[in-house]
Design an enzyme around this catalytic site. Structure first.
Site, PDB file in Angstrom:
ATOM      1  N   ARG A   1      46.970  44.517  42.936  1.00  0.00           N
ATOM      2  CA  ARG A   1      45.864  44.412  43.883  1.00  0.00           C
ATOM      3  C   ARG A   1      45.196  43.036  43.832  1.00  0.00           C
ATOM      4  O   ARG A   1      45.305  42.241  44.742  1.00  0.00           O
ATOM      5  CB  ARG A   1      44.822  45.521  43.599  1.00  0.00           C
ATOM      6  CG  ARG A   1      43.817  45.723  44.722  1.00  0.00           C
ATOM      7  CD  ARG A   1      42.644  44.768  44.725  1.00  0.00           C
ATOM      8  NE  ARG A   1      41.918  44.750  43.456  1.00  0.00           N
ATOM      9  CZ  ARG A   1      41.014  43.836  43.150  1.00  0.00           C
ATOM     10  NH1 ARG A   1      40.715  42.866  44.002  1.00  0.00           N
ATOM     11  NH2 ARG A   1      40.412  43.861  41.961  1.00  0.00           N
ATOM     12  N   ASP A   2      44.540  42.716  42.729  1.00  0.00           N
ATOM     13  CA  ASP A   2      43.784  41.472  42.622  1.00  0.00           C
ATOM     14  C   ASP A   2      44.716  40.269  42.728  1.00  0.00           C
ATOM     15  O   ASP A   2      44.334  39.209  43.234  1.00  0.00           O
ATOM     16  CB  ASP A   2      43.034  41.441  41.283  1.00  0.00           C
ATOM     17  CG  ASP A   2      41.908  40.411  41.257  1.00  0.00           C
ATOM     18  OD1 ASP A   2      41.622  39.814  42.306  1.00  0.00           O
ATOM     19  OD2 ASP A   2      41.312  40.226  40.188  1.00  0.00           O
TER      20      ASP A   2
ATOM     21  N   HIS B   1      38.699  35.573  34.129  1.00  0.00           N
ATOM     22  CA  HIS B   1      39.639  34.660  34.775  1.00  0.00           C
ATOM     23  C   HIS B   1      39.828  33.438  33.899  1.00  0.00           C
ATOM     24  O   HIS B   1      38.915  32.999  33.200  1.00  0.00           O
ATOM     25  CB  HIS B   1      39.128  34.280  36.162  1.00  0.00           C
ATOM     26  CG  HIS B   1      39.387  35.346  37.187  1.00  0.00           C
ATOM     27  ND1 HIS B   1      39.685  35.079  38.496  1.00  0.00           N
ATOM     28  CD2 HIS B   1      39.409  36.701  37.075  1.00  0.00           C
ATOM     29  CE1 HIS B   1      39.881  36.222  39.152  1.00  0.00           C
ATOM     30  NE2 HIS B   1      39.703  37.216  38.331  1.00  0.00           N
TER      31      HIS B   1
ATOM     32  N   CYS C   1      45.198  30.740  42.623  1.00  0.00           N
ATOM     33  CA  CYS C   1      45.280  30.256  44.003  1.00  0.00           C
ATOM     34  C   CYS C   1      46.656  29.658  44.275  1.00  0.00           C
ATOM     35  O   CYS C   1      47.090  28.749  43.572  1.00  0.00           O
ATOM     36  CB  CYS C   1      44.207  29.199  44.239  1.00  0.00           C
ATOM     37  SG  CYS C   1      44.355  28.462  45.872  1.00  0.00           S
TER      38      CYS C   1
ATOM     39  N   HIS D   1      36.550  41.469  32.587  1.00  0.00           N
ATOM     40  CA  HIS D   1      37.545  41.028  33.571  1.00  0.00           C
ATOM     41  C   HIS D   1      37.424  39.507  33.652  1.00  0.00           C
ATOM     42  O   HIS D   1      36.559  38.980  34.360  1.00  0.00           O
ATOM     43  CB  HIS D   1      37.229  41.704  34.919  1.00  0.00           C
ATOM     44  CG  HIS D   1      38.127  41.310  36.049  1.00  0.00           C
ATOM     45  ND1 HIS D   1      39.032  42.191  36.602  1.00  0.00           N
ATOM     46  CD2 HIS D   1      38.257  40.156  36.742  1.00  0.00           C
ATOM     47  CE1 HIS D   1      39.681  41.585  37.593  1.00  0.00           C
ATOM     48  NE2 HIS D   1      39.230  40.355  37.696  1.00  0.00           N
TER      49      HIS D   1
ATOM     50  N   ASN E   1      43.360  35.416  37.119  1.00  0.00           N
ATOM     51  CA  ASN E   1      43.217  36.408  36.064  1.00  0.00           C
ATOM     52  C   ASN E   1      43.914  35.971  34.783  1.00  0.00           C
ATOM     53  O   ASN E   1      44.955  35.317  34.819  1.00  0.00           O
ATOM     54  CB  ASN E   1      43.880  37.715  36.527  1.00  0.00           C
ATOM     55  CG  ASN E   1      43.080  38.394  37.612  1.00  0.00           C
ATOM     56  OD1 ASN E   1      42.003  38.901  37.356  1.00  0.00           O
ATOM     57  ND2 ASN E   1      43.593  38.372  38.835  1.00  0.00           N
TER      58      ASN E   1
END
Lengths: 319, 319
Positions: free
Chosen positions: B31-32, B225, B256, B223, B265
């Site tokens: 998903r992410d 990054h 990106c 979570h 992530n």
């Protein structure tokens, strides 16, 4: 999930009570970085990189190596670089020096510091410098005292402390034993290397605690590779235990050029970003260091693995 | 260099005394990761990625999003994926769900879990989901209780906890306040996000300590990054304070695509490598996870920023 203490019993002892207010970074990109490149970077480009690093506030740089140009053609211009780049007041330039011939070359250039290097694992030492560990220490006992007598400072490196590509695990006890021998020979500091970037935090704690038991905290540095992404986590353990000396390479220069994105040395700008975010001083201007990372990318003509020079710093105050 | 305590007074308190024996990882790559890709990955390739992750032992996966396909065309096949991939016994598949329409779609597929998401900073919340924070909480109060009544588990996300791209610093107090509201609505766990990857370890300590003061340790997850390379160091701080729940994305999927090497992530395999190296169990087979990372690279046709799937694991025992 095993039964764990509840949050309230996970006593928030101050993780950073022993962390230093300030650390000293030792920049290895011009040497450890460029020696691993497929291309030979021209002398002028090396000078630009060193100048950009000095402009950022880096105070200790390993700029080249007096290893035989037969083995490291990338640094065959060692004399020229060392002669033509004079460190400003308060800045030290150092160079690798494997033997008496290397010392002779280093002395002829007027450098203020050299570094001797060996491995903690017998096989890696043999393959890397073609001698046993004992014989290597014998050679160093013939060059370190004369170097000091000649007015040089001498730093030591011990590689493969976190693991050896040939032997696997390496005894931390043995690494510390070798480190102490280098200190006894007169090295002012020994840098312990995770040469293949396999270290994880508990292992780092064990190695650092053994060092702290055996020597002063300023007598050793951590030289961590980020091959598996764990370099900053390992450095954090060092900080928590009071370590104040770390090696780094701008852009993460030193990764294998044949594997895009593969990482070698921890990137200086990533480390500085973390340190400044923790309120730990480095004396380095992060924006200028990012510029030095851009110089390194331009000189090599390829993207480097370091992250902060791509992402940019983050302003804690809104602009 | 300021005067520091000598090594002997840098008391080696046990940094890992409160670290868990086992952590639960929540995999967000399908998903992410995929929602941030320029290309729309075909349904079959998504199924391969999810299957490879399940085969590695990952137990909690966010496989898609019921956000409008108008906004996230990459995940327009949400229903098909959720219907065609059934989680094996002991595995949970979840999906993002922004509103009543999303909940309706999720319920129609028979998924066991959904996740609601919002930001800790007003501007980011407004730009990301086009509502104020208060209005977002209002919407959630209309979907979370019915979702739970319908038998779903609901997870929450709070983004920009470590910093906002528009506002800069974000109040940790405010983040915890929003987190508590999501827990009160019925979320079983809230994942706190360093959405733009700016976090550093002392900040992470402060955020985690506030959470530990305000809720049970299993009620929040981190979570993180890796945009500036600090994700594993921040996770290490969480571990030292007893946190047991972390989000991750195989290969670091979610960086990106327009900036090669830029990271999003934290890579699941890098995290698992570190955890296993520390003797912390995950239930995941690292070799199979590396295979899942290779699947992700193949599916996207580009190298991903994660490091361990490039470098390989390291055998602590010589072979």
């Amino acid at each position: 999930m095993t039964d764990r203490p509840s949050s309230s019993s996970a006593a928030p002892h101050d993780l950073f009570a022993h962390a230093p207010d300030r650390v000293s970074l030792y920049e290895v990109s011009p040497r450890d970085g460029l020696q691993n490149e497929a291309v030979v970077v021209p002398l002028e480009a090396k000078k630009q990189l060193v100048a950009a690093l000095v402009a950022s506030g880096v105070k200790r740089l390993e700029i080249t190596s007096f290893v035989s140009p037969k083995w490291v053609p990338q640094l065959a211009d060692a004399e020229d670089l060392a002669r033509e780049m004079r460190p400003p007041e308060g800045v030290t330039f150092s160079a690798l020096c494997p033997n008496a011939k290397g010392l002779e070359r280093a002395l002829a250039t007027g450098l203020g510091e050299i570094a001797v290097f060996m491995s903690a694992s017998e096989t890696h030492n043999q393959k890397n410098i073609n001698k046993s560990i004992d014989r290597t220490l014998g050679v160093f006992s013939e060059i370190v005292p004369p170097a000091i007598e000649a007015g040089l400072r001498v730093r030591g490196y011990v590689s493969t402390v976190w693991g050896c590509p040939y032997e696997g695990p390496v005894s931390a006890e043995r690494s510390v034993e070798i480190t102490k021998k280098l200190l006894e020979l007169g090295c002012y500091q020994v840098s312990l290397g995770d040469t293949i970037g396999v270290g994880t935090p508990k292992q780092t704690r064990d190695i650092v605690l053994r060092c702290l038991d055996a020597m002063r905290v300023d007598q050793f540095a951590l030289h961590l590779h980020d091959t598996r992404g764990t370099a900053l986590a390992n450095i954090l353990v060092g900080l928590e235990l009071g370590v104040r000396d770390f090696d780094a390479s701008v852009g993460g220069l030193g990764g294998c050029p044949y594997a895009p994105g593969a990482a070698g040395n921890v990137a200086t700008e990533d480390l500085v970003y973390m340190l400044h975010g923790m309120g730990i001083e480095t004396g380095i201007d992060l924006d200028k260091l990012i510029e030095a990372g851009n110089v390194a990318e331009r000189v090599l003509g390829r993207p480097l693995p370091g992250k902060v020079h791509k992402a940019g710093a983050f302003r804690r105050r809104p602009s």
